[in-house]
Design a protein around this motif. Sequence first.
Motif, PDB file in Angstrom:
ATOM      1  N   ASN A  81      -7.633  74.910 153.022  1.00  0.00           N
ATOM      2  CA  ASN A  81      -8.873  75.795 152.830  1.00  0.00           C
ATOM      3  C   ASN A  81      -9.660  76.075 154.052  1.00  0.00           C
ATOM      4  OD1 ASN A  81      -7.680  76.193 150.265  1.00  0.00           O
ATOM      5  ND2 ASN A  81      -9.075  74.740 149.366  1.00  0.00           N
ATOM      6  N   PHE A  82      -9.865  75.012 154.480  1.00  0.00           N
ATOM      7  CA  PHE A  82     -10.990  74.871 155.756  1.00  0.00           C
ATOM      8  C   PHE A  82     -10.021  75.638 156.968  1.00  0.00           C
ATOM      9  CE2 PHE A  82     -13.310  73.445 159.407  1.00  0.00           C
ATOM     10  CZ  PHE A  82     -14.768  73.383 158.916  1.00  0.00           C
ATOM     11  N   TRP A  83      -8.932  75.659 157.105  1.00  0.00           N
ATOM     12  CA  TRP A  83      -8.201  76.282 158.165  1.00  0.00           C
ATOM     13  C   TRP A  83      -7.805  77.865 157.910  1.00  0.00           C
ATOM     14  CZ3 TRP A  83      -6.438  75.575 162.976  1.00  0.00           C
ATOM     15  CH2 TRP A  83      -5.300  76.532 163.390  1.00  0.00           C
ATOM     16  N   LEU A  84      -7.700  78.067 156.533  1.00  0.00           N
ATOM     17  CA  LEU A  84      -7.678  79.568 156.223  1.00  0.00           C
ATOM     18  C   LEU A  84      -8.937  80.300 156.501  1.00  0.00           C
ATOM     19  CD1 LEU A  84      -5.582  81.453 154.750  1.00  0.00           C
ATOM     20  CD2 LEU A  84      -6.591  80.619 152.633  1.00  0.00           C
ATOM     21  N   ALA A  85     -10.090  79.545 156.192  1.00  0.00           N
ATOM     22  CA  ALA A  85     -11.427  80.305 156.330  1.00  0.00           C
ATOM     23  C   ALA A  85     -11.693  80.422 157.942  1.00  0.00           C
ATOM     24  CB  ALA A  85     -12.403  79.317 155.969  1.00  0.00           C
ATOM     25  N   LYS A  87     -14.212  83.271 157.486  1.00  0.00           N
ATOM     26  CA  LYS A  87     -14.888  83.377 156.315  1.00  0.00           C
ATOM     27  C   LYS A  87     -15.895  82.278 156.189  1.00  0.00           C
ATOM     28  CE  LYS A  87     -13.113  87.005 154.512  1.00  0.00           C
ATOM     29  NZ  LYS A  87     -13.900  88.546 154.282  1.00  0.00           N
ATOM     30  N   ILE A  88     -16.998  82.234 155.484  1.00  0.00           N
ATOM     31  CA  ILE A  88     -17.901  81.267 155.078  1.00  0.00           C
ATOM     32  C   ILE A  88     -17.380  80.561 153.987  1.00  0.00           C
ATOM     33  CG2 ILE A  88     -20.188  80.763 154.407  1.00  0.00           C
ATOM     34  CD1 ILE A  88     -21.173  83.088 155.878  1.00  0.00           C
ATOM     35  N   VAL A  89     -17.846  79.169 153.819  1.00  0.00           N
ATOM     36  CA  VAL A  89     -17.082  78.643 152.625  1.00  0.00           C
ATOM     37  C   VAL A  89     -18.101  77.596 151.845  1.00  0.00           C
ATOM     38  CG1 VAL A  89     -14.677  78.116 153.739  1.00  0.00           C
ATOM     39  CG2 VAL A  89     -16.823  76.319 154.094  1.00  0.00           C
ATOM     40  N   LYS A  91     -23.655  69.595 149.407  1.00  0.00           N
ATOM     41  CA  LYS A  91     -23.046  70.704 149.103  1.00  0.00           C
ATOM     42  C   LYS A  91     -23.848  71.929 149.737  1.00  0.00           C
ATOM     43  CE  LYS A  91     -25.060  70.492 144.667  1.00  0.00           C
ATOM     44  NZ  LYS A  91     -24.796  70.428 143.143  1.00  0.00           N
ATOM     45  N   GLY A  92     -23.203  73.230 149.705  1.00  0.00           N
ATOM     46  CA  GLY A  92     -23.998  74.441 150.348  1.00  0.00           C
ATOM     47  C   GLY A  92     -22.810  75.388 150.765  1.00  0.00           C
ATOM     48  N   GLU A  93     -23.244  76.122 151.478  1.00  0.00           N
ATOM     49  CA  GLU A  93     -22.606  77.135 152.466  1.00  0.00           C
ATOM     50  C   GLU A  93     -22.473  76.649 153.740  1.00  0.00           C
ATOM     51  OE1 GLU A  93     -23.531  81.045 151.485  1.00  0.00           O
ATOM     52  OE2 GLU A  93     -23.537  81.019 149.261  1.00  0.00           O
ATOM     53  N   LEU A 134     -13.228  79.241 149.721  1.00  0.00           N
ATOM     54  CA  LEU A 134     -13.637  80.433 150.668  1.00  0.00           C
ATOM     55  C   LEU A 134     -14.452  81.293 150.013  1.00  0.00           C
ATOM     56  CD1 LEU A 134     -10.974  79.347 151.982  1.00  0.00           C
ATOM     57  CD2 LEU A 134     -10.478  81.703 152.782  1.00  0.00           C
ATOM     58  N   LEU A 135     -15.433  81.904 150.695  1.00  0.00           N
ATOM     59  CA  LEU A 135     -16.451  83.100 150.103  1.00  0.00           C
ATOM     60  C   LEU A 135     -15.966  84.446 150.593  1.00  0.00           C
ATOM     61  CD1 LEU A 135     -19.833  80.811 150.009  1.00  0.00           C
ATOM     62  CD2 LEU A 135     -17.880  80.950 148.228  1.00  0.00           C
ATOM     63  N   ASP A 136     -16.512  85.343 149.867  1.00  0.00           N
ATOM     64  CA  ASP A 136     -16.317  86.825 150.486  1.00  0.00           C
ATOM     65  C   ASP A 136     -17.356  87.172 151.480  1.00  0.00           C
ATOM     66  OD1 ASP A 136     -15.049  89.140 150.964  1.00  0.00           O
ATOM     67  OD2 ASP A 136     -15.771  90.045 148.902  1.00  0.00           O
TER      68      ASP A 136
END
Length: 243
Positions: free
Chosen positions: A69-73, A78-80, A93-95, A135-137
């Motif tokens: 997921n981190f690699w995909l972002a 993308k921000i996670v 935790k957070g963005e 992943l966030l949009d």
Amino acid sequence: VIPAEIELQFLKYMLTDRMSKFLIPTNIREKLLLLMEDITPPNLDEHYETLKPVNNNTTDEKLIEILHNFWLALCKGKIVYYENLANNGTLYKGEVIPIRIEYDAAINHYGLIAWEENDKRAIKMNAANVKQITLLDKNVPADIKKLFYNYLKQNCCDFTLKIEKKNNAVERCFTLFASYDKEATYDEDTETYTLKINYYRFDYKMVLEYVLSLGSAATVIAPNKMRNDIIEKIKAAQNIYAK
């Protein structure tokens, strides 16, 4: 580009290695493996072994999911959203904005480096302690790399370490700090090495662990803050053993 035979062999090894799953999507991996049925991957397990497990608090599959997921972002810009359980039990935790994935072969450690936009600072997480990466949009700002590299320049530190030739400490020290910029001198009279090692502030906790792992063969010469932090950690450990 026409790959050489040895490149195809190594590629197939990577495609079949479980800890490399996060790098390539499953559908692409399966297509490549079909095209490489006649390729025999090298048996690298005959030449090396993992001496230290990643972490007892996670599983390989969970770690692969976090890394994927981190690699995909990173690939998609993308921000996670993340949740990270630190060693002291604090849940962060957070963005954040993914910056890079690091792997330290000496201790079998995956590190996730991210940028906190609100605090304008970089953080480094042990991937094995991360509970969630989503992943966030939200797209990563265009100037983020410039901010990050400026941060690195402003937060580069160094410390001086003396190493005695006992308990295999010299070899272990150079292995642990292999990826760090450093200068080393050898004193023939005392048979000791003195190293000036550069690191970034977000690596400080890891650097302390490295130094402590070298035991009595290592002495921090400077700065005083690191010396005091080492002393406090040793005292805390002594209190635990005393109880």
